[in-house]
Design a protein around this motif. Structure first.
Motif, PDB file in Angstrom:
ATOM      1  N   GLU A  54       0.834  -1.190   0.000  1.00 58.31           N
ATOM      2  CA  GLU A  54       0.000   0.000   0.000  1.00 58.31           C
ATOM      3  C   GLU A  54       0.873   1.246   0.000  1.00 58.31           C
ATOM      4  OE1 GLU A  54      -0.907   0.756   4.697  1.00 58.31           O
ATOM      5  OE2 GLU A  54      -2.333  -0.462   3.558  1.00 58.31           O
ATOM      6  N   SER A  55       0.324   2.344  -0.492  1.00 57.93           N
ATOM      7  CA  SER A  55       1.108   3.564  -0.707  1.00 57.93           C
ATOM      8  C   SER A  55       1.696   4.128   0.583  1.00 57.93           C
ATOM      9  CB  SER A  55       0.230   4.623  -1.381  1.00 57.93           C
ATOM     10  OG  SER A  55      -0.274   4.149  -2.606  1.00 57.93           O
ATOM     11  N   ASP A  56       0.936   4.065   1.680  1.00 57.71           N
ATOM     12  CA  ASP A  56       1.421   4.604   2.949  1.00 57.71           C
ATOM     13  C   ASP A  56       2.663   3.849   3.422  1.00 57.71           C
ATOM     14  OD1 ASP A  56       0.669   6.708   4.822  1.00 57.71           O
ATOM     15  OD2 ASP A  56       0.497   5.105   6.300  1.00 57.71           O
ATOM     16  N   LEU A  57       2.673   2.533   3.227  1.00 55.66           N
ATOM     17  CA  LEU A  57       3.839   1.730   3.603  1.00 55.66           C
ATOM     18  C   LEU A  57       5.033   2.077   2.723  1.00 55.66           C
ATOM     19  CD1 LEU A  57       5.095  -0.600   5.250  1.00 55.66           C
ATOM     20  CD2 LEU A  57       4.243  -2.162   3.481  1.00 55.66           C
ATOM     21  N   VAL A  58       4.805   2.309   1.444  1.00 55.90           N
ATOM     22  CA  VAL A  58       5.891   2.671   0.532  1.00 55.90           C
ATOM     23  C   VAL A  58       6.540   3.974   0.966  1.00 55.90           C
ATOM     24  CG1 VAL A  58       6.477   3.259  -1.852  1.00 55.90           C
ATOM     25  CG2 VAL A  58       4.806   1.449  -1.388  1.00 55.90           C
ATOM     26  N   GLU A  59       5.733   4.959   1.315  1.00 53.49           N
ATOM     27  CA  GLU A  59       6.281   6.231   1.787  1.00 53.49           C
ATOM     28  C   GLU A  59       7.078   6.054   3.070  1.00 53.49           C
ATOM     29  OE1 GLU A  59       3.393   9.276   2.263  1.00 53.49           O
ATOM     30  OE2 GLU A  59       3.384   9.815   0.142  1.00 53.49           O
ATOM     31  N   GLU A  60       6.531   5.293   4.003  1.00 52.92           N
ATOM     32  CA  GLU A  60       7.201   5.106   5.288  1.00 52.92           C
ATOM     33  C   GLU A  60       8.551   4.416   5.136  1.00 52.92           C
ATOM     34  OE1 GLU A  60       6.592   2.608   9.458  1.00 52.92           O
ATOM     35  OE2 GLU A  60       4.944   2.770   8.027  1.00 52.92           O
ATOM     36  N   ILE A  61       8.575   3.316   4.375  1.00 51.95           N
ATOM     37  CA  ILE A  61       9.824   2.561   4.194  1.00 51.95           C
ATOM     38  C   ILE A  61      10.852   3.401   3.451  1.00 51.95           C
ATOM     39  CG2 ILE A  61      10.859   0.545   3.092  1.00 51.95           C
ATOM     40  CD1 ILE A  61       9.289  -0.093   5.606  1.00 51.95           C
ATOM     41  N   SER A  62      10.418   4.145   2.437  1.00 50.51           N
ATOM     42  CA  SER A  62      11.351   4.981   1.670  1.00 50.51           C
ATOM     43  C   SER A  62      11.983   6.047   2.549  1.00 50.51           C
ATOM     44  CB  SER A  62      10.619   5.628   0.490  1.00 50.51           C
ATOM     45  OG  SER A  62      10.068   4.658  -0.368  1.00 50.51           O
ATOM     46  N   GLN A  63      11.182   6.706   3.351  1.00 52.36           N
ATOM     47  CA  GLN A  63      11.713   7.766   4.221  1.00 52.36           C
ATOM     48  C   GLN A  63      12.628   7.197   5.301  1.00 52.36           C
ATOM     49  OE1 GLN A  63       8.067   9.574   5.511  1.00 52.36           O
ATOM     50  NE2 GLN A  63       7.769  10.729   3.615  1.00 52.36           N
TER      51      GLN A  63
ATOM     52  N   LEU B  80      14.350   4.341   5.191  1.00 54.22           N
ATOM     53  CA  LEU B  80      15.574   3.833   4.577  1.00 54.22           C
ATOM     54  C   LEU B  80      16.494   4.976   4.179  1.00 54.22           C
ATOM     55  CD1 LEU B  80      17.210   1.427   3.523  1.00 54.22           C
ATOM     56  CD2 LEU B  80      15.940   1.620   1.366  1.00 54.22           C
ATOM     57  N   GLY B  81      15.918   6.050   3.621  1.00 56.81           N
ATOM     58  CA  GLY B  81      16.742   7.192   3.230  1.00 56.81           C
ATOM     59  C   GLY B  81      17.455   7.813   4.415  1.00 56.81           C
ATOM     60  N   ARG B  82      16.719   8.012   5.511  1.00 62.49           N
ATOM     61  CA  ARG B  82      17.353   8.587   6.704  1.00 62.49           C
ATOM     62  C   ARG B  82      18.412   7.646   7.283  1.00 62.49           C
ATOM     63  NH1 ARG B  82      11.939  10.329   7.778  1.00 62.49           N
ATOM     64  NH2 ARG B  82      11.632   8.499   9.114  1.00 62.49           N
ATOM     65  N   ALA B  83      18.151   6.353   7.242  1.00 68.69           N
ATOM     66  CA  ALA B  83      19.122   5.393   7.778  1.00 68.69           C
ATOM     67  C   ALA B  83      20.415   5.386   6.976  1.00 68.69           C
ATOM     68  CB  ALA B  83      18.504   3.989   7.778  1.00 68.69           C
ATOM     69  N   LEU B  84      20.324   5.697   5.669  1.00 64.82           N
ATOM     70  CA  LEU B  84      21.512   5.686   4.819  1.00 64.82           C
ATOM     71  C   LEU B  84      22.192   7.054   4.735  1.00 64.82           C
ATOM     72  CD1 LEU B  84      20.294   3.406   1.882  1.00 64.82           C
ATOM     73  CD2 LEU B  84      21.694   2.776   3.857  1.00 64.82           C
ATOM     74  N   GLY B  85      21.632   8.072   5.430  1.00 62.46           N
ATOM     75  CA  GLY B  85      22.314   9.354   5.500  1.00 62.46           C
ATOM     76  C   GLY B  85      21.631  10.516   4.832  1.00 62.46           C
ATOM     77  N   LEU B  86      20.460  10.326   4.242  1.00 63.61           N
ATOM     78  CA  LEU B  86      19.747  11.445   3.626  1.00 63.61           C
ATOM     79  C   LEU B  86      19.048  12.260   4.705  1.00 63.61           C
ATOM     80  CD1 LEU B  86      18.103   9.637   0.558  1.00 63.61           C
ATOM     81  CD2 LEU B  86      20.260  10.905   0.624  1.00 63.61           C
ATOM     82  N   ALA B  87      18.968  13.564   4.481  1.00 62.85           N
ATOM     83  CA  ALA B  87      18.293  14.426   5.449  1.00 62.85           C
ATOM     84  C   ALA B  87      16.783  14.225   5.393  1.00 62.85           C
ATOM     85  CB  ALA B  87      18.647  15.885   5.185  1.00 62.85           C
ATOM     86  N   SER B  88      16.237  14.082   4.187  1.00 63.73           N
ATOM     87  CA  SER B  88      14.803  13.837   4.040  1.00 63.73           C
ATOM     88  C   SER B  88      14.534  13.203   2.685  1.00 63.73           C
ATOM     89  CB  SER B  88      13.995  15.141   4.175  1.00 63.73           C
ATOM     90  OG  SER B  88      14.243  15.991   3.072  1.00 63.73           O
ATOM     91  N   VAL B  89      13.407  12.528   2.599  1.00 60.38           N
ATOM     92  CA  VAL B  89      12.969  11.892   1.359  1.00 60.38           C
ATOM     93  C   VAL B  89      11.511  12.259   1.146  1.00 60.38           C
ATOM     94  CG1 VAL B  89      12.497   9.714   0.177  1.00 60.38           C
ATOM     95  CG2 VAL B  89      14.592   9.964   1.531  1.00 60.38           C
ATOM     96  N   GLU B  90      11.195  12.824  -0.013  1.00 60.59           N
ATOM     97  CA  GLU B  90       9.822  13.163  -0.367  1.00 60.59           C
ATOM     98  C   GLU B  90       9.413  12.296  -1.550  1.00 60.59           C
ATOM     99  OE1 GLU B  90       7.994  15.026   1.456  1.00 60.59           O
ATOM    100  OE2 GLU B  90       9.617  15.736   2.746  1.00 60.59           O
ATOM    101  N   LEU B  91       8.218  11.742  -1.472  1.00 59.04           N
ATOM    102  CA  LEU B  91       7.773  10.775  -2.477  1.00 59.04           C
ATOM    103  C   LEU B  91       6.397  11.165  -2.987  1.00 59.04           C
ATOM    104  CD1 LEU B  91       8.940   8.093  -3.636  1.00 59.04           C
ATOM    105  CD2 LEU B  91       7.492   6.886  -2.008  1.00 59.04           C
TER     106      LEU B  91
ATOM    107  N   LEU C 109      10.662  10.681  -6.659  1.00 60.31           N
ATOM    108  CA  LEU C 109      11.319  10.739  -5.353  1.00 60.31           C
ATOM    109  C   LEU C 109      12.360  11.850  -5.357  1.00 60.31           C
ATOM    110  CD1 LEU C 109      12.382   7.844  -3.075  1.00 60.31           C
ATOM    111  CD2 LEU C 109      14.079   9.569  -3.663  1.00 60.31           C
ATOM    112  N   THR C 110      12.347  12.630  -4.296  1.00 64.01           N
ATOM    113  CA  THR C 110      13.312  13.711  -4.123  1.00 64.01           C
ATOM    114  C   THR C 110      14.050  13.518  -2.803  1.00 64.01           C
ATOM    115  OG1 THR C 110      11.974  15.283  -5.372  1.00 64.01           O
ATOM    116  CG2 THR C 110      13.642  16.198  -3.910  1.00 64.01           C
ATOM    117  N   SER C 111      15.381  13.530  -2.873  1.00 60.75           N
ATOM    118  CA  SER C 111      16.201  13.424  -1.662  1.00 60.75           C
ATOM    119  C   SER C 111      16.879  14.769  -1.399  1.00 60.75           C
ATOM    120  CB  SER C 111      17.255  12.333  -1.826  1.00 60.75           C
ATOM    121  OG  SER C 111      18.186  12.671  -2.845  1.00 60.75           O
TER     122      SER C 111
END
Length: 253
Positions: free
Chosen positions: A26-35, A37-48, A57-59
């Motif tokens: 579902e879309s809500d899960l996709v947004e949550e996992i993407s954000q 994962l991005g923060r865990a790998l060092g991105l400040a924020s992820v917008e989807l 997707l914007t990092s």
């Protein structure tokens, strides 16, 4: 963080999001996992931004933005892949996986399915069980088992040949109903109509409809309406196949 590193991490995150959507998350899960994962790998924020057949997707890191777009091609529902991608996210959050480990783990993910020799009889058994629960006698349940098993074999055969899903559902419904109508010629059952009704329950697109409602409730109206429309088309295709078989056989529920 260097631009090349941000590019690499962004590609990994968008690939995970693409796989999640392609395999039925579902879309809500996709947004949550993407954000996450991005923060865990060092991105400040992820917008989807998710639409019916694509995602953007914007990092953001130190004021520098990278935007990428991916097209979504559905591969069918596969919760094993969805769970594996969630596991990768959790390992990245614990610091056990970096970008290289995530890339290698995602590249190794391959969809696995149960063998047809196991799926076909289990689908037949499940439809026969529904027939029995609805009040069908044993002979009616046996006929339901046979009809559903034959229908499932047709469905898998057409899927291997990459037919359109609407054609697959319509032809499967036609064959299943045609076989189930043989129960009217069997003097050992008095619940033939239940055999016809229960044998096609395998074609109910329950999971897509649940995802569609979940997306709409959580604010993802475009994706939810798209999924609802697709599930509705599958239902209509099944009804067309059932109706043609009943018309040709002269049987009506």
């Amino acid at each position: 963080m260097y631009a090349d590193t941000q590019n690499d991490i962004t590609r990994q995150v968008v690939r995970v999001a693409q796989l999640l959507l392609a395999y039925g998350a579902e879309s809500d899960l996709v947004e949550e996992i993407s954000q996450r994962l991005g923060r865990a790998l060092g991105l400040a924020s992820v917008e989807l931004s998710i639409s019916s057949n694509s995602l953007v997707l914007t990092s953001l890191v130190h004021g520098r933005c990278i935007t990428t777009t991916r097209r979504i091609r559905e591969h069918g529902i596969n919760m094993r892949i969805v769970c594996e991608l969630q596991r990768i996210c959790l390992l990245a959050e614990k610091g056990l996986y970096g970008p290289n480990e995530v890339r290698k783990r995602v590249a190794r993910i391959t969809p696995k399915s149960y063998p047809a020799a196991l799926v076909i009889p289990m689908i037949g058994l499940s439809c026969a069980s529904f027939c029995h629960l609805f009040g069908g006698d044993w002979m009616s349940s046996i006929i339901t088992f046979i009809a559903a098993a034959i229908g499932m074999s047709v469905r898998l055969s057409l899927a291997r040949r990459h037919f359109n899903p609407l054609v697959i559902f319509s032809l499967t419904a036609f064959v299943t109903t045609a076989v189930a109508q043989l129960s009217y010629e069997c003097p050992l059952t008095k619940t033939s109509e239940l055999a016809m009704a229960a044998s096609v329950l395998m074609l109910v697109p329950g999971f897509p409809m649940i995802n569609a409602i979940s997306d709409m409730v959580k604010g993802h109206m475009n994706v939810g309406i798209s999924r609802w429309g697709h599930a509705t088309l599958l239902t209509v295709a099944s009804v067309i196949g059932i109706t043609i078989a009943m018309q040709l056989g002269g049987k009506f529920l």
